[in-house]
Design a protein around this motif. Structure first.
Motif, PDB file in Angstrom:
ATOM      1  N   ASN A 156       0.813  -1.223   0.000  1.00  0.00           N
ATOM      2  CA  ASN A 156       0.000   0.000   0.000  1.00  0.00           C
ATOM      3  C   ASN A 156       0.846   1.274   0.000  1.00  0.00           C
ATOM      4  OD1 ASN A 156      -2.385  -1.461  -0.011  1.00  0.00           O
ATOM      5  ND2 ASN A 156      -2.596  -1.442   2.230  1.00  0.00           N
ATOM      6  N   VAL A 157       2.039   1.205   0.625  1.00  0.00           N
ATOM      7  CA  VAL A 157       2.904   2.394   0.675  1.00  0.00           C
ATOM      8  C   VAL A 157       3.957   2.371  -0.440  1.00  0.00           C
ATOM      9  CG1 VAL A 157       2.573   2.704   3.157  1.00  0.00           C
ATOM     10  CG2 VAL A 157       4.519   1.340   2.338  1.00  0.00           C
ATOM     11  N   GLY A 158       3.825   1.402  -1.342  1.00  0.00           N
ATOM     12  CA  GLY A 158       4.746   1.321  -2.482  1.00  0.00           C
ATOM     13  C   GLY A 158       6.139   0.893  -2.102  1.00  0.00           C
ATOM     14  N   GLY A 159       6.254   0.115  -1.010  1.00  0.00           N
ATOM     15  CA  GLY A 159       7.568  -0.312  -0.562  1.00  0.00           C
ATOM     16  C   GLY A 159       7.715  -1.818  -0.560  1.00  0.00           C
ATOM     17  N   GLY A 185      21.289  -5.528   5.378  1.00  0.00           N
ATOM     18  CA  GLY A 185      21.003  -5.074   4.025  1.00  0.00           C
ATOM     19  C   GLY A 185      20.690  -3.601   3.882  1.00  0.00           C
ATOM     20  N   VAL A 186      20.483  -2.904   4.997  1.00  0.00           N
ATOM     21  CA  VAL A 186      20.223  -1.469   4.922  1.00  0.00           C
ATOM     22  C   VAL A 186      21.524  -0.747   4.568  1.00  0.00           C
ATOM     23  CG1 VAL A 186      19.589   0.592   6.251  1.00  0.00           C
ATOM     24  CG2 VAL A 186      18.310  -1.535   6.546  1.00  0.00           C
ATOM     25  N   VAL A 187      21.443   0.186   3.628  1.00  0.00           N
ATOM     26  CA  VAL A 187      22.628   0.940   3.220  1.00  0.00           C
ATOM     27  C   VAL A 187      22.377   2.429   3.417  1.00  0.00           C
ATOM     28  CG1 VAL A 187      23.318  -0.804   1.523  1.00  0.00           C
ATOM     29  CG2 VAL A 187      21.846   1.097   0.808  1.00  0.00           C
ATOM     30  N   VAL A 188      23.464   3.183   3.404  1.00  0.00           N
ATOM     31  CA  VAL A 188      23.357   4.641   3.543  1.00  0.00           C
ATOM     32  C   VAL A 188      22.499   5.194   2.403  1.00  0.00           C
ATOM     33  CG1 VAL A 188      24.627   6.804   3.567  1.00  0.00           C
ATOM     34  CG2 VAL A 188      25.595   4.786   4.695  1.00  0.00           C
ATOM     35  N   GLY A 189      21.535   6.015   2.729  1.00  0.00           N
ATOM     36  CA  GLY A 189      20.641   6.580   1.721  1.00  0.00           C
ATOM     37  C   GLY A 189      19.327   5.839   1.593  1.00  0.00           C
ATOM     38  N   PRO A 231      10.248   4.167  -1.281  1.00  0.00           N
ATOM     39  CA  PRO A 231      10.931   5.073  -2.210  1.00  0.00           C
ATOM     40  C   PRO A 231      11.298   6.394  -1.576  1.00  0.00           C
ATOM     41  CG  PRO A 231       8.999   4.070  -3.231  1.00  0.00           C
ATOM     42  CD  PRO A 231       8.926   3.738  -1.776  1.00  0.00           C
ATOM     43  N   VAL A 232      10.373   6.967  -0.787  1.00  0.00           N
ATOM     44  CA  VAL A 232      10.601   8.252  -0.118  1.00  0.00           C
ATOM     45  C   VAL A 232      10.163   8.109   1.325  1.00  0.00           C
ATOM     46  CG1 VAL A 232      10.059  10.697  -0.048  1.00  0.00           C
ATOM     47  CG2 VAL A 232      10.214   9.530  -2.244  1.00  0.00           C
ATOM     48  N   LEU A 233      11.037   8.493   2.260  1.00  0.00           N
ATOM     49  CA  LEU A 233      10.714   8.366   3.675  1.00  0.00           C
ATOM     50  C   LEU A 233       9.633   9.366   4.064  1.00  0.00           C
ATOM     51  CD1 LEU A 233      11.516   6.805   6.221  1.00  0.00           C
ATOM     52  CD2 LEU A 233      13.144   8.627   6.732  1.00  0.00           C
ATOM     53  N   ALA A 234       8.651   8.878   4.780  1.00  0.00           N
ATOM     54  CA  ALA A 234       7.542   9.728   5.217  1.00  0.00           C
ATOM     55  C   ALA A 234       8.032  10.727   6.264  1.00  0.00           C
ATOM     56  CB  ALA A 234       6.404   8.874   5.785  1.00  0.00           C
ATOM     57  N   SER A 235       7.174  11.613   6.675  1.00  0.00           N
ATOM     58  CA  SER A 235       7.571  12.755   7.498  1.00  0.00           C
ATOM     59  C   SER A 235       7.783  12.410   8.969  1.00  0.00           C
ATOM     60  CB  SER A 235       6.511  13.854   7.402  1.00  0.00           C
ATOM     61  OG  SER A 235       5.255  13.363   7.819  1.00  0.00           O
TER      62      SER A 235
END
Length: 238
Positions: A156-159, A185-189, A231-235
């Motif tokens: 639903n959040v496109g992730g 698996g998490v990388v910078v950015g 794709p884009v971190l929420a607020s």
């Protein structure tokens, strides 16, 4: 992660070897500080003791990094074996059950939850109510229903869903907690959104920091949380 830790170990070993050579040269040439001849090294007693102390600290660092490498290597291998055995079980294989159980025991012993190719762990030192502590958040796997719900949430959040875990801390209560989760698996950015089930709804939690293989989350209660790469971190951060 294993490659970075290995490079750190090599770097520390090279540095400690250099200290040993310098210390040996200094010891053979004495401790006088007057009129060095022929490039000999002079060193005071205080400097000698400091070098010895640094050597001891370097040895401890090497041992700790080596331990971390081995632990992560075992976790990855156990996760791969678990996935392979699950596949065998679903295909009618008879040997997957005991091996899969062994992997689950390894995960529980090391406070790790595996999902697919991802693992989430928590190594303690949670900041409780704004102060440092020795509290560790105990992690347990989510139920099948929670996994299904989290998968729908991610879509639903496109992730993409990384993992779902349930937290607890027996004997330790809090009104606020800053928790450093190891998330492979998490990388910078990366944009990692963290959600928690509250009153049967997924509520986004603030993330204090996102760095390689780590997501630091601010929490006000225990519960089931999902890590989603978006794709884009929420607020909701901070």
């Amino acid at each position: 992660m294993k490659k970075i830790l290995a490079l750190m170990v090599v770097g520390v070993m090279m540095f400690s070897s250099t200290l040993c050579v310098c210390a040996e040269n200094a010891a053979s040439t004495g401790t006088s500080t007057d009129n060095n001849v022929g490039g000999s090294i002079s060193i005071s007693k205080e400097e000698w003791e400091k070098m010895q102390k640094n050597q001891e600290e370097n040895n401890k660092t090497i041992a700790e990094l080596t331990k971390q490498i081995q632990s992560l290597t075992n976790a990855v291998r156990a996760g791969q074996n678990n996935n392979n055995n699950n596949n065998k079980s679903s295909s009618g294989g008879g040997s997957g059950k005991s091996s899969g159980s062994s992997a689950n025991e390894f995960y529980k012993r090391n406070n790790i939850v595996g999902y697919g190719s991802n693992i989430v762990g928590q190594g303690g030192h949670v900041e409780i109510n704004g102060g440092k502590s020795n509290v560790t958040f105990v992690l347990t796997p989510a139920t099948n229903g929670q996994l299904t719900s989290a998968t729908s949430l991610a879509a639903n959040v496109g992730g993409s869903l990384l993992n779902v875990v349930t937290t607890s801390s027996p004997g330790a209560s809090f009104t606020s907690a800053k928790v450093n989760f190891y998330v492979s698996g998490v990388v910078v950015g990366d944009n990692i959104a963290v959600y928690q089930i509250q009153n049967n709804q997924w509520v986004q939690l603030p993330t204090a920091e996102i760095r390689k293989d780590h997501v630091v989350v601010n929490m006000t209660k225990h519960g089931t949380i999902a890590f989603v790469r978006v794709p884009v971190l929420a607020s909701v951060t901070g």
